[in-house]
Design an enzyme around this catalytic site. Structure first.
Site, short mmCIF file in Angstrom:
data_model
loop_
_atom_site.label_atom_id
_atom_site.label_comp_id
_atom_site.label_asym_id
_atom_site.label_seq_id
_atom_site.Cartn_x
_atom_site.Cartn_y
_atom_site.Cartn_z
N MET A 1 -12.13 4.44 -1.34
CA MET A 1 -12.83 4.81 -0.11
C MET A 1 -13.50 6.14 -0.36
O MET A 1 -13.12 7.18 0.19
CB MET A 1 -11.81 4.88 1.04
CG MET A 1 -11.40 3.51 1.55
SD MET A 1 -9.88 3.54 2.50
CE MET A 1 -8.71 3.42 1.15
N SER B 1 0.85 -1.21 0.00
CA SER B 1 0.00 0.00 0.00
C SER B 1 0.87 1.24 0.00
O SER B 1 1.59 1.51 0.97
CB SER B 1 -0.90 0.01 1.23
OG SER B 1 -1.49 1.28 1.35
N HIS C 1 -8.24 0.77 -4.22
CA HIS C 1 -9.20 0.65 -3.12
C HIS C 1 -9.90 2.01 -2.99
O HIS C 1 -9.31 2.97 -2.53
CB HIS C 1 -8.41 0.29 -1.85
CG HIS C 1 -9.23 0.19 -0.61
ND1 HIS C 1 -8.65 0.05 0.64
CD2 HIS C 1 -10.57 0.19 -0.40
CE1 HIS C 1 -9.61 -0.03 1.55
NE2 HIS C 1 -10.78 0.07 0.95
N MET D 1 -11.88 -5.43 5.87
CA MET D 1 -11.05 -4.41 6.52
C MET D 1 -10.72 -4.87 7.94
O MET D 1 -11.61 -5.26 8.71
CB MET D 1 -11.79 -3.07 6.60
CG MET D 1 -11.99 -2.35 5.28
SD MET D 1 -10.47 -2.00 4.36
CE MET D 1 -9.55 -0.96 5.50
N HIS E 1 -1.07 -1.52 -4.12
CA HIS E 1 -2.39 -1.15 -3.58
C HIS E 1 -2.45 0.37 -3.45
O HIS E 1 -1.60 0.99 -2.82
CB HIS E 1 -2.54 -1.83 -2.21
CG HIS E 1 -3.85 -1.60 -1.52
ND1 HIS E 1 -4.94 -2.41 -1.69
CD2 HIS E 1 -4.23 -0.66 -0.61
CE1 HIS E 1 -5.94 -2.00 -0.93
NE2 HIS E 1 -5.53 -0.92 -0.26
N ASP F 1 -6.87 -5.92 4.86
CA ASP F 1 -6.21 -4.61 4.78
C ASP F 1 -6.29 -3.90 6.13
O ASP F 1 -7.39 -3.65 6.64
CB ASP F 1 -6.95 -3.78 3.70
CG ASP F 1 -6.30 -2.44 3.43
OD1 ASP F 1 -5.25 -2.14 4.01
OD2 ASP F 1 -6.88 -1.68 2.60
N ASP G 1 -4.74 3.58 -2.27
CA ASP G 1 -5.87 3.98 -1.45
C ASP G 1 -6.39 5.34 -1.89
O ASP G 1 -5.71 6.35 -1.75
CB ASP G 1 -5.43 4.04 0.03
CG ASP G 1 -5.17 2.65 0.58
OD1 ASP G 1 -6.10 1.84 0.57
OD2 ASP G 1 -4.02 2.39 0.99
N MET H 1 -9.07 8.22 -1.27
CA MET H 1 -9.94 8.70 -0.17
C MET H 1 -10.45 10.10 -0.51
O MET H 1 -9.71 10.93 -1.03
CB MET H 1 -9.14 8.77 1.13
CG MET H 1 -8.47 7.45 1.51
SD MET H 1 -7.73 7.55 3.14
CE MET H 1 -6.79 6.02 3.19
C1 DX5 Z 1 -6.41 2.16 5.31
C2 DX5 Z 1 -5.94 1.69 3.98
C3 DX5 Z 1 -4.82 0.75 3.99
C4 DX5 Z 1 -3.55 1.26 4.66
C5 DX5 Z 1 -3.06 0.13 5.50
O1 DX5 Z 1 -7.64 2.75 5.21
O2 DX5 Z 1 -7.00 1.07 3.28
O3 DX5 Z 1 -4.52 0.21 2.71
O4 DX5 Z 1 -2.53 1.65 3.78
O5 DX5 Z 1 -2.02 0.61 6.25
P1 DX5 Z 1 -1.23 -0.27 7.31
O6 DX5 Z 1 -0.67 -1.44 6.59
O7 DX5 Z 1 -0.23 0.69 7.81
O8 DX5 Z 1 -2.25 -0.67 8.37
ZN ZN Z 2 -6.49 0.00 1.39
#
Ligand code: DX5
Ligand code: ZN
Length: 221
Positions: free
Chosen positions: A68, A8, A66, A137, A33, A175, A35, A37
């Site tokens: 969000m 990620s 991903h 999650m 990956h 994740d 993210d 947001m």
């Molecule tokens: C959180 C993200 C994750 C994040 C995980 O909302 O979806 O992908 O990067 O981070 P770690 O591995 O640090 O928990």
């Molecule tokens: Zn994620």
């Protein structure tokens, strides 16, 4: 089932994102990956399709995007065109999950549904054959570096059972809080794809070969 590490980039150095992506590819990451947001679905804001496009140029690894974001159906075309191989939307983010996953597949990408910690597996059990991945999650979405929610292990186990019983060709991704000390339990519970951000990128000068190697060793590849 071959287990996969999805690095990620949320915890990477965004000023050198192409180099970071290339470095984890060389170090053995299986997927990248990303993210996304929007500051509404989750409190944080990150990147959009232009950054996915830039990352697409830096690597040949599958891009696992991903989303969000609220009403993700508004942006599926743009993310697919930017080069996303996997598009995962949150079950809580649209009233029309099934329509959205059909759209993702029409666009030529693989379709995933993510479930927040409090969201039951029942959201996906009737549409398994239309899915390519379920993302359970293991933290509340929004930030890297949060503590693993251990009580999600039974949910991962139950999800594994659901997929196996249905015989659907669906991957199980986890994740949040995936570290060398949690990945073994997640592998035992039946996860296929392990997203990890801070455990890989915790120190931008660190040895990614070592951090990815530790994850792989701890989940018995
Ligand atoms: C959180 C993200 C994750 C994040 C995980 O909302 O979806 O992908 O990067 O981070 P770690 O591995 O640090 O928990
Ligand atoms: Zn994620």
């Amino acid at each position: 089932m071959i287990k996969k590490i999805a690095a990620s980039i949320l915890s990477a150095d965004f000023g050198r994102i192409s180099e970071e992506v290339k470095a984890v590819e060389t170090a053995g990451a299986d997927w990248i990956h990303i993210d996304v947001m929007d500051g509404h679905f989750v409190p944080n804001i990150t990147v959009g399709p232009r950054v996915v496009e830039a990352i697409r140029k830096a690597t040949s690894l599958p891009l696992d995007v991903h989303l969000m974001i609220e009403k993700p159906q508004r942006y599926l075309e743009e993310f697919a065109a930017a080069g996303a191989d996997w598009l995962t939307i949150h079950a809580e983010a649209t009233l029309h999950i099934h329509r959205a996953i059909q759209k993702i597949r029409e666009l030529g990408a693989k379709a995933g549904i993510a479930l927040n910690p409090a969201t039951p597996l029942g959201f996906v059990q009737n549409i398994l054959s239309d899915l390519d991945m379920i993302l359970v999650m293991t933290v509340n979405p929004g930030f890297g570096g949060q503590e693993f929610i251990r009580s999600m292990l039974p949910k991962v186990r139950e999800c594994r059972k659901l997929i196996d019983q249905s015989r659907a060709d669906v991957l199980l991704e986890v994740d949040g809080g995936v570290h060398p000390d949690t990945i073994g339990d997640l592998a035992d519970a039946g996860a296929d794809v392990f997203v990890s951000g801070s455990a890989i990128f915790h120190d931008h000068d660190s040895d990614y070969l070592k951090s990815i190697g530790q994850l792989k060793a701890a989940c018995c590849f």
